[in-house]
Design an enzyme around this catalytic site. Structure first.
Site, short mmCIF file in Angstrom:
data_model
loop_
_atom_site.label_atom_id
_atom_site.label_comp_id
_atom_site.label_asym_id
_atom_site.label_seq_id
_atom_site.Cartn_x
_atom_site.Cartn_y
_atom_site.Cartn_z
N GLU A 11 5.36 23.96 -5.64
CA GLU A 11 6.76 23.56 -5.83
C GLU A 11 7.41 23.26 -4.48
O GLU A 11 8.11 22.28 -4.31
CB GLU A 11 7.50 24.70 -6.55
CG GLU A 11 8.97 24.41 -6.82
CD GLU A 11 9.71 25.55 -7.51
OE1 GLU A 11 9.10 26.64 -7.67
OE2 GLU A 11 10.87 25.37 -7.88
N ASP A 60 19.52 25.10 -5.27
CA ASP A 60 20.19 26.25 -5.87
C ASP A 60 20.82 27.25 -4.89
O ASP A 60 21.97 27.57 -4.97
CB ASP A 60 19.20 27.02 -6.76
CG ASP A 60 18.61 26.16 -7.86
OD1 ASP A 60 18.78 24.92 -7.83
OD2 ASP A 60 17.96 26.73 -8.76
C1 DGY Z 1 16.06 27.56 -12.00
O1 DGY Z 1 16.02 28.03 -13.14
O2 DGY Z 1 15.80 28.19 -10.99
C2 DGY Z 1 16.39 26.15 -11.85
O3 DGY Z 1 16.32 25.76 -10.53
C3 DGY Z 1 17.71 25.79 -12.42
O4 DGY Z 1 17.80 24.40 -12.37
#
Ligand code: DGY
Length: 408
Positions: A381, A158
């Site tokens: 994560e 992201d």
């Molecule tokens: C989030 O909501 O942060 C996710 O990574 C989107 O895929």
């Protein structure tokens, strides 16, 4: 490690919503595309039937145009933002309007290898869907043969510094007040900034307005970045899908014709100055000038480039736990902020396997190092590469899945 095997299974079972897994309770309460593909190989260690179901529920959300969405909103959960109403997905199940790295065919091939009895029977009904999905990338996401993303979330990485330039060129809309939910679940210092979210949501609004019609969006889309994550993962997935097709006795000539296109495309991501696979903004023509963990997916894609191994060893020497998602020697490196430095176990799995396939023992070393990081810090994560400290969501499906895959 028996205790950890059990813990990993318990996490998978707790994150099972009946036919699909959530990445983790709270932060991500839906089915995510590449998370599910990794979940499938975790299930494969103890429940083969459940492993196939994970891929089946994902593919059931495939859109008419072939796209398989990045999030499938099976049951609305107000704890996540932006939800189905903001995205306005037009598939058979409420979903987002973008895709995610297509690791699923590669994981399906692993399931088949684990389960030769059921392989053909379970994969056959999905095969054409996979071909249509891969064709969708070939139709709508290529730039000189490299695979582009149209939203930072499409790559899964992201907020990597790789698209800081492209993001800065994107003018965000005035979206008024909105309430993020992610920072209610984890510390804001581990998450993207508000300026990122303004842009993520701007792109969603543009797509929603056009009802995600790729033909209409193609020419005017304001963010289009050629990405090694997508290019390398799709290249590998084409190879694996062709193998699956051959096993099923299907004509795979179309899939095989895509492979040289992406091989040539991957070379357009070679930044000759930095001597690495890099991200290129197709709108500005600018390189990102970043070495990321996605740069090291080249081996997974079947490409060995002499300069990449020294880069890998250099970035791994600079941290206790590799592979950092961004070069620790870069000023943009942040050890705890999501994709700007932290280690991600599932990318390590792909990197390590690619290294194995080329006979480099760096792959085995990376797996050992990652397993130690998980032993010491749990199934987070992602992890701080310098200390190994767990970051982001806890009890995470893909970290547990990879642990189980390695243990089995
Ligand atoms: C989030 O909501 O942060 C996710 O990574 C989107 O895929």
């Amino acid at each position: 490690t028996q205790r950890l095997d059990q813990e990993a299974r318990d996490i998978m079972i707790r994150n099972d919503r009946g036919g699909y897994s959530v990445p983790t309770h709270g932060l991500y309460p839906y089915q995510w595309n590449w998370d599910s593909a990794f979940a499938a190989i975790g299930y494969a260690a103890f429940d083969m039937d459940r492993a196939w179901i994970e891929l089946e529920t994902l593919m059931a959300a495939q859109w008419h145009d072939g796209m398989v969405p990045h999030i499938v909103f099976h049951e609305v959960d107000p704890g996540y933002f932006p939800g189905p109403d903001i995205w306005g997905g037009v598939g058979p199940v409420p979903s987002t309007g973008i895709s995610q790295p297509p690791v699923a065919a590669s994981m399906a091939l692993r399931l088949w290898d684990n389960d030769p009895e059921m392989g053909a029977e379970r994969f056959l009904p999905m095969f054409d869907g996979f071909v249509r999905w891969h064709r969708w990338f070939m139709d709508w996401r290529l730039h000189d043969g490299a695979v582009c993303i149209t939203h930072p979330w499409e790559s899964g990485r992201d907020n990597t510094p790789d698209w800081d330039g492209a993001m800065a060129n994107l003018i965000p809309r005035d979206l008024g007040e909105y309430q993020r939910r992610d920072t209610g679940h984890v510390d804001a210092s581990m998450r993207p900034h508000k300026s990122d979210y303004d842009r993520y949501l701007t792109l969603v609004a543009i797509g929603h307005e056009a009802r995600w019609e790729q033909g209409a969006l193609h020419a005017s889309w304001p963010f289009r970045v050629a990405d090694p994550t997508m290019t390398f993962i799709l290249l590998r997935a084409h190879r694996d899908l062709a193998e699956l097709g051959r096993r099923l006795g299907r004509d795979v000539s179309e899939i095989e014709s895509w492979i040289p296109i992406l091989e040539a495309g991957a070379e357009t991501l070679w930044n000759p100055e930095l001597k690495t696979y890099d991200v290129r903004d197709t709108l500005s023509g600018e390189w990102s000038c970043c070495v990321s963990n996605a740069s090291f997916l080249c081996w997974w894609a079947g490409i060995d480039r002499a300069e990449m191994l020294p880069h890998l060893r250099r970035v791994n020497r600079a941290v206790r736990f590799g592979v950092p998602s961004h070069d620790p020697e870069s000023p943009a490196f942040e050890a705890k902020r999501y994709w700007r430095g932290p280690v991600w176990a599932m990318l390590n799995m792909l990197i390590a396997e690619g290294l194995d396939e080329f006979g480099y023992d760096d792959g085995a070393l990376l797996r050992q190092n990652t397993a130690r990081m998980i032993e010491e810090n749990g199934f987070a994560e992602y992890f701080d590469p310098i200390t190994g400290a767990p970051a982001g969501g806890q009890n995470f499906t893909w970290t547990a899945a990879i642990w189980l895959d390695w243990a089995s």
